[in-house]
Write a protein that holds these residues in place. Structure first.
Motif, PDB file in Angstrom:
ATOM      1  N   MET A  76      18.311 -14.424  -0.803  1.00 31.38           N
ATOM      2  CA  MET A  76      18.820 -15.544  -1.593  1.00 31.38           C
ATOM      3  C   MET A  76      19.628 -15.058  -2.803  1.00 31.38           C
ATOM      4  N   GLY A  77      19.716 -13.746  -2.963  1.00 29.43           N
ATOM      5  CA  GLY A  77      20.534 -13.196  -4.042  1.00 29.43           C
ATOM      6  C   GLY A  77      19.776 -12.825  -5.297  1.00 29.43           C
ATOM      7  N   HIS A  78      18.438 -12.740  -5.219  1.00 23.84           N
ATOM      8  CA  HIS A  78      17.630 -12.425  -6.391  1.00 23.84           C
ATOM      9  C   HIS A  78      17.136 -10.983  -6.340  1.00 23.84           C
ATOM     10  N   ARG A  79      16.967 -10.377  -7.508  1.00 21.94           N
ATOM     11  CA  ARG A  79      16.379  -9.049  -7.613  1.00 21.94           C
ATOM     12  C   ARG A  79      14.868  -9.224  -7.710  1.00 21.94           C
ATOM     13  N   VAL A  80      14.146  -8.606  -6.804  1.00 20.87           N
ATOM     14  CA  VAL A  80      12.714  -8.867  -6.686  1.00 20.87           C
ATOM     15  C   VAL A  80      11.889  -7.812  -7.416  1.00 20.87           C
ATOM     16  N   LEU A  81      10.969  -8.301  -8.247  1.00 29.16           N
ATOM     17  CA  LEU A  81       9.911  -7.476  -8.828  1.00 29.16           C
ATOM     18  C   LEU A  81       8.602  -7.953  -8.220  1.00 29.16           C
ATOM     19  N   VAL A  82       7.988  -7.119  -7.401  1.00 29.83           N
ATOM     20  CA  VAL A  82       6.690  -7.465  -6.830  1.00 29.83           C
ATOM     21  C   VAL A  82       5.609  -7.215  -7.869  1.00 29.83           C
ATOM     22  N   VAL A  83       4.761  -8.220  -8.082  1.00 26.63           N
ATOM     23  CA  VAL A  83       3.561  -8.058  -8.898  1.00 26.63           C
ATOM     24  C   VAL A  83       2.405  -8.525  -8.027  1.00 26.63           C
ATOM     25  N   SER A  84       1.626  -7.568  -7.552  1.00 33.52           N
ATOM     26  CA  SER A  84       0.616  -7.854  -6.529  1.00 33.52           C
ATOM     27  C   SER A  84      -0.732  -7.275  -6.916  1.00 33.52           C
ATOM     28  N   ALA A  85      -1.785  -7.897  -6.416  1.00 36.61           N
ATOM     29  CA  ALA A  85      -3.125  -7.347  -6.602  1.00 36.61           C
ATOM     30  C   ALA A  85      -3.329  -6.107  -5.742  1.00 36.61           C
ATOM     31  N   HIS A  86      -2.432  -5.889  -4.790  1.00 36.25           N
ATOM     32  CA  HIS A  86      -2.576  -4.791  -3.829  1.00 36.25           C
ATOM     33  C   HIS A  86      -1.565  -3.686  -4.133  1.00 36.25           C
ATOM     34  N   GLY A  87      -2.065  -2.453  -4.198  1.00 32.96           N
ATOM     35  CA  GLY A  87      -1.192  -1.317  -4.471  1.00 32.96           C
ATOM     36  C   GLY A  87      -1.329  -0.221  -3.441  1.00 32.96           C
ATOM     37  N   ASP A  88      -1.674  -0.613  -2.204  1.00 31.74           N
ATOM     38  CA  ASP A  88      -1.801   0.377  -1.130  1.00 31.74           C
ATOM     39  C   ASP A  88      -0.430   0.944  -0.780  1.00 31.74           C
ATOM     40  N   GLN A  89      -0.436   2.132  -0.190  1.00 27.68           N
ATOM     41  CA  GLN A  89       0.816   2.789   0.171  1.00 27.68           C
ATOM     42  C   GLN A  89       1.664   1.904   1.080  1.00 27.68           C
ATOM     43  N   SER A  90       1.033   1.270   2.058  1.00 25.84           N
ATOM     44  CA  SER A  90       1.799   0.445   2.989  1.00 25.84           C
ATOM     45  C   SER A  90       2.451  -0.733   2.281  1.00 25.84           C
ATOM     46  N   ASP A  91       1.753  -1.321   1.295  1.00 25.02           N
ATOM     47  CA  ASP A  91       2.318  -2.447   0.547  1.00 25.02           C
ATOM     48  C   ASP A  91       3.510  -2.002  -0.296  1.00 25.02           C
ATOM     49  N   VAL A  92       3.338  -0.907  -1.028  1.00 25.31           N
ATOM     50  CA  VAL A  92       4.399  -0.431  -1.928  1.00 25.31           C
ATOM     51  C   VAL A  92       5.631  -0.010  -1.129  1.00 25.31           C
ATOM     52  N   LEU A  93       5.432   0.846  -0.127  1.00 23.59           N
ATOM     53  CA  LEU A  93       6.569   1.336   0.650  1.00 23.59           C
ATOM     54  C   LEU A  93       7.225   0.207   1.436  1.00 23.59           C
ATOM     55  N   GLY A  94       6.414  -0.697   1.972  1.00 22.65           N
ATOM     56  CA  GLY A  94       6.976  -1.820   2.726  1.00 22.65           C
ATOM     57  C   GLY A  94       7.827  -2.720   1.853  1.00 22.65           C
ATOM     58  N   ALA A  95       7.359  -3.006   0.630  1.00 19.91           N
ATOM     59  CA  ALA A  95       8.109  -3.876  -0.280  1.00 19.91           C
ATOM     60  C   ALA A  95       9.414  -3.220  -0.720  1.00 19.91           C
ATOM     61  N   ILE A  96       9.352  -1.930  -1.061  1.00 20.77           N
ATOM     62  CA  ILE A  96      10.563  -1.219  -1.487  1.00 20.77           C
ATOM     63  C   ILE A  96      11.557  -1.131  -0.338  1.00 20.77           C
ATOM     64  N   ALA A  97      11.063  -0.832   0.869  1.00 21.24           N
ATOM     65  CA  ALA A  97      11.949  -0.758   2.031  1.00 21.24           C
ATOM     66  C   ALA A  97      12.597  -2.104   2.325  1.00 21.24           C
TER      67      ALA A  97
END
Length: 216
Positions: A76-97
């Motif tokens: 939609m054209g927005h820069r995303v900052l994830v703020v999540s209760a979860h900080g597992d490797q799969s969550d972080v790498l998946g969100a960045i990817a």
């Protein structure tokens, strides 16, 4: 704050107390203006906000969630900052990817959230120091790979496929038709020679478009 550009921020968070706390913290900053708040990606999309702002996004949302939520909001054209209760490797790498420009866990204080918002609004990225080691560890030992010449939209489709989304889900997340999704997949198959969905998921991991699946 006279003469300082205002950073427009939206909040997509389904927990009412945390959402309210975020809005209060953002509202206290003289250079930040909260556009809208929403409990889901679908509700946020309904506001039809112009792109260019920062969207603070939880991952565990009702409806579109996880990497699919990141892809939908960046689409939609927005820069995303994830703020999540979860900080597992799969969550972080998946969100960045999937296109997130930053990642914090919910134990980040208001100052760090504002620092991340300002960095992302300036065109930079921000990952909390406690999570930065995940990105560093994931990059160690990698050999340069031939980059398949995929378009941005093809990479978005591939990311969602690797996250386990069906064609219909991908279409809804990207606001395109199922026919268009399948057309993108056909082009990806032509470019890569990968035919089956598991092969395409492996391609996404190899290309850094998606993180390897961790146990759920």
């Amino acid at each position: 704050m006279t003469g300082v550009p205002t950073i427009e921020v939206s909040v997509v968070e389904d927990h009412p107390l945390y959402r309210a706390a975020l809005v209060r913290a953002l509202g206290d900053a003289p250079d930040v203006q909260v556009r809208v708040t929403a409990k889901s990606v679908e509700e946020f999309a309904a506001y039809r906000q112009p792109g260019g702002g920062v969207a603070i996004l939880d991952l565990r949302l009702p409806g579109v969630r996880d990497a699919a939520a990141v892809v939908a909001v960046t689409g939609m054209g927005h820069r995303v900052l994830v703020v999540s209760a979860h900080g597992d490797q799969s969550d972080v790498l998946g969100a960045i990817a999937a296109g997130a420009r930053g990642y914090l866990t919910k134990d980040a204080d208001a100052d760090e959230i504002l620092r991340a918002v300002r960095e992302i609004a300036a065109g930079n990225t921000y990952v909390s120091p406690t999570l930065a080691s995940i990105l560093l560890d994931s990059s160690r030992g990698r050999q340069p790979l031939y980059r398949v010449p995929l378009s941005d939209r093809e990479r978005q489709v591939l990311s969602l496929l690797a996250a386990g989304e069906r064609d219909q889900d991908i279409a809804e997340a990207l606001a395109i038709s199922v026919r268009t999704v399948r057309s993108h997949l056909d082009r990806i198959r032509e470019k890569t020679g990968r035919r089956r969905r598991p092969e395409l998921t492996r391609l996404a991991i190899e290309e850094g478009i998606a993180a390897p699946a961790q146990g759920r």
